[in-house]
Design a protein around this motif. Structure first.
Motif, short mmCIF file in Angstrom:
data_model
loop_
_atom_site.label_atom_id
_atom_site.label_comp_id
_atom_site.label_asym_id
_atom_site.label_seq_id
_atom_site.Cartn_x
_atom_site.Cartn_y
_atom_site.Cartn_z
N GLU A 190 0.86 -1.19 0.00
CA GLU A 190 0.00 0.00 0.00
C GLU A 190 0.90 1.24 0.00
O GLU A 190 0.99 1.98 0.97
N SER A 191 1.56 1.46 -1.12
CA SER A 191 2.60 2.49 -1.20
C SER A 191 2.03 3.85 -1.57
O SER A 191 0.92 3.97 -2.11
N ALA A 192 2.83 4.87 -1.30
CA ALA A 192 2.44 6.23 -1.68
C ALA A 192 2.31 6.34 -3.20
O ALA A 192 1.44 7.05 -3.72
N TYR A 193 3.19 5.63 -3.92
CA TYR A 193 3.10 5.67 -5.38
C TYR A 193 1.77 5.11 -5.88
O TYR A 193 1.17 5.64 -6.81
N SER A 194 1.29 4.06 -5.25
CA SER A 194 0.02 3.49 -5.66
C SER A 194 -1.10 4.51 -5.57
O SER A 194 -2.00 4.54 -6.43
N ARG A 195 -1.04 5.38 -4.56
CA ARG A 195 -2.07 6.41 -4.43
C ARG A 195 -2.09 7.32 -5.65
O ARG A 195 -3.15 7.77 -6.08
N THR A 196 -0.91 7.61 -6.20
CA THR A 196 -0.85 8.52 -7.35
C THR A 196 -1.42 7.88 -8.61
O THR A 196 -1.68 8.59 -9.59
N GLN A 197 -1.61 6.55 -8.58
CA GLN A 197 -2.14 5.85 -9.75
C GLN A 197 -3.61 5.49 -9.60
O GLN A 197 -4.12 4.61 -10.30
N GLY A 198 -4.28 6.16 -8.69
CA GLY A 198 -5.72 6.02 -8.60
C GLY A 198 -6.23 4.88 -7.74
O GLY A 198 -7.42 4.54 -7.82
N THR A 199 -5.36 4.29 -6.91
CA THR A 199 -5.85 3.22 -6.03
C THR A 199 -6.45 3.82 -4.76
O THR A 199 -6.31 5.01 -4.49
N TRP A 200 -7.09 2.98 -3.99
CA TRP A 200 -7.67 3.45 -2.74
C TRP A 200 -6.60 3.78 -1.72
O TRP A 200 -5.42 3.45 -1.91
N ASP A 201 -6.98 4.40 -0.61
CA ASP A 201 -6.07 4.71 0.49
C ASP A 201 -6.64 4.05 1.74
O ASP A 201 -7.38 4.67 2.52
N PRO A 202 -6.31 2.77 1.97
CA PRO A 202 -6.98 2.04 3.05
C PRO A 202 -6.60 2.49 4.45
O PRO A 202 -7.39 2.36 5.38
N ALA A 203 -5.38 3.02 4.61
CA ALA A 203 -4.92 3.35 5.96
C ALA A 203 -5.86 4.35 6.64
O ALA A 203 -6.22 4.18 7.81
N ALA A 204 -6.26 5.37 5.91
CA ALA A 204 -7.09 6.41 6.50
C ALA A 204 -8.44 5.86 6.96
O ALA A 204 -8.96 6.25 8.00
N VAL A 205 -8.99 4.94 6.19
CA VAL A 205 -10.33 4.43 6.48
C VAL A 205 -10.29 3.24 7.43
O VAL A 205 -11.16 3.11 8.31
N LEU A 206 -9.28 2.39 7.30
CA LEU A 206 -9.30 1.11 7.99
C LEU A 206 -8.53 1.09 9.31
O LEU A 206 -8.79 0.24 10.16
N THR A 207 -7.57 2.00 9.49
CA THR A 207 -6.78 2.00 10.72
C THR A 207 -7.64 2.16 11.98
O THR A 207 -7.37 1.49 13.00
N PRO A 208 -8.68 2.99 11.97
CA PRO A 208 -9.53 3.06 13.17
C PRO A 208 -10.15 1.72 13.56
O PRO A 208 -10.30 1.42 14.75
N PHE A 209 -10.48 0.88 12.58
CA PHE A 209 -10.98 -0.45 12.89
C PHE A 209 -9.90 -1.28 13.56
O PHE A 209 -10.15 -1.99 14.55
N SER A 218 -10.52 -9.43 26.93
CA SER A 218 -11.32 -10.39 26.18
C SER A 218 -12.62 -9.75 25.72
O SER A 218 -13.18 -8.89 26.41
N THR A 219 -13.09 -10.18 24.54
CA THR A 219 -14.31 -9.59 23.96
C THR A 219 -15.26 -10.71 23.53
O THR A 219 -15.48 -10.93 22.33
N PRO A 220 -15.85 -11.42 24.49
CA PRO A 220 -16.71 -12.55 24.14
C PRO A 220 -17.96 -12.17 23.35
O PRO A 220 -18.52 -13.01 22.64
N ASP A 221 -18.39 -10.91 23.45
CA ASP A 221 -19.60 -10.47 22.75
C ASP A 221 -19.31 -9.77 21.42
O ASP A 221 -20.21 -9.18 20.82
N PHE A 222 -18.08 -9.87 20.97
CA PHE A 222 -17.71 -9.18 19.72
C PHE A 222 -18.46 -9.73 18.52
O PHE A 222 -18.61 -10.94 18.36
N VAL A 223 -18.95 -8.83 17.69
CA VAL A 223 -19.45 -9.15 16.35
C VAL A 223 -18.88 -8.08 15.43
O VAL A 223 -18.96 -6.89 15.74
N VAL A 224 -18.30 -8.49 14.32
CA VAL A 224 -17.64 -7.52 13.44
C VAL A 224 -18.62 -6.42 13.05
O VAL A 224 -19.81 -6.66 12.80
N ASP A 225 -18.11 -5.21 12.97
CA ASP A 225 -18.93 -4.00 12.82
C ASP A 225 -19.79 -4.02 11.56
O ASP A 225 -19.34 -4.46 10.50
#
Length: 352
Positions: A190-209, A218-225
């Motif tokens: 997921e390189s900076a160069y890839s961003r310049t070629q029109g790919t997505w930028d997952p870090a900004a969106v997915l890092t909070p998850f 422990s999270t026994p009641d976890f269900v993916v968001d």
């Protein structure tokens, strides 16, 4: 085997019950019913449940032991040695069910053995002793699944992240992989160069998850968001997927990524996605043919990077990129006909 349920209903209720049973979101697929009595009317419905994750597993030794979920097209449950075998590896947070179109295609299954393998962090696959893993581990694991099932050589098809994994398989065992079909993917990190070629930028969106899923307690009641589940289907299945398809995958993700183990599973799957190593300097070592298919409507990796990366397979006897009109990110699901044609063409030309 189909399961039979017999029950009696009055005529006014027939419509409501039929709607329920024939609703794909309930995952009930009736294949036969017959009237047994006249008043009240009794029916015997026979149905099969659509598989969400793999229902067959095999344990391989890598990483101290991995229980691997897989699906095989052969009705006997074993490899047909008279046919070529194609390994299929699914995309992020999906399962072997991503390849339903391929498994239900009689022309395809009559020509080849289909062997779908769920990567680490996905479906029914889990490591018995270790929590951390990389895409290289999944590649080694998949080769060991081939060993366990008696597959000496195979073609390998991977969708999105599956593309990175099958290329790694060919790098680890070039004598065993007869050809590669990467779908909807990129060979870069997921390189900076890839961003310049029109790919997505997952870090900004997915890092909070990732941060949310990295708690120490422990999270026994976890269900993916719910938001995560919506992103998987929204990015993967094109602009207008059917409601029953969305319902199926929403329920699948909830069943796979549940409880404390489910949280750890999706956390590591996402860690691999965000922090993977690129393969650009290694592609010159691939010695098998490569038929790369990319959807023209792929919202994740677009079409510019694949056009650059296909040129790096300089040792392949044939390396082609096909842009599929209207194709989405999970290309084998959005454009199954084009994928089948490419697969059968490669098998016909390069079977050992």
């Amino acid at each position: 085997m189909p399961v039979g349920i017999e029950f009696a209903i009055d005529n006014p209720l027939l419509s409501a019950v039929s709607e329920l049973l024939f609703d794909p979101s309930c995952y009930l697929f009736p294949v036969f019913f017959g009237q047994r009595f006249k008043n009240p009317i009794a029916f015997c419905f026979y149905f099969v449940l659509r598989t969400m994750a793999a229902t067959t597993t095999v344990t391989v030794p890598h990483m101290g032991g991995i229980k691997v979920g897989y699906r095989l097209s052969s009705p006997s449950g074993s490899i047909d040695k008279t046919k070529a075998t194609v390994v299929l590896i699914n995309s992020m947070c999906t399962t072997v069910s991503l390849f339903d179109d391929q498994f239900s295609n009689e022309e395809l299954t009559s020509a080849v053995n289909l062997l779908a393998i769920e990567p680490l962090g996905h479906g029914s696959t889990f490591a018995l002793k270790r929590e951390n893993f990389t895409y290289w581990d999944t590649a080694e694991m998949a080769l060991q699944v081939m060993d366990a099932l008696g597959v000496e050589k195979a073609f390998a098809l991977g969708t999105s992240q599956g593309g990175w994994m099958v290329v790694r398989m060919a790098l680890l065992a070039p004598e065993r992989i007869l050809g590669l079909l990467p779908l909807g993917t990129s060979m870069d990190s997921e390189s900076a160069y890839s961003r310049t070629q029109g790919t997505w930028d997952p870090a900004a969106v997915l890092t909070p998850f990732l941060e949310k899923w990295s708690v120490s307690e422990s999270t026994p009641d976890f269900v993916v968001d719910e938001q995560w589940r919506g992103m998987v289907t929204g990015l993967g299945f094109g602009a207008a997927p059917k409601s029953e398809l969305l319902a199926f995958w929403d329920e699948t993700l909830k069943q796979v990524y549940v409880g404390d183990e489910g949280r750890k599973k999706v956390r590591m799957a996402l860690t691999n996605l965000l922090e993977r190593d690129g393969l650009l300097l290694r592609l010159r070592h691939i010695r098998c043919p490569v038929y790369w298919l990319q959807g023209e409507q792929d919202p994740v990796f677009g079409v510019k990077l694949p056009a650059e990366h296909i040129k790096l397979f300089t040792s392949s006897p044939e390396a082609t990129l096909t842009l599929v009109p209207g194709g989405g990110h999970f290309l084998n699901a959005t454009s199954p006909r084009e994928v089948q044609e490419a697969l059968l063409r490669m098998v016909s030309k390069y079977s050992a």
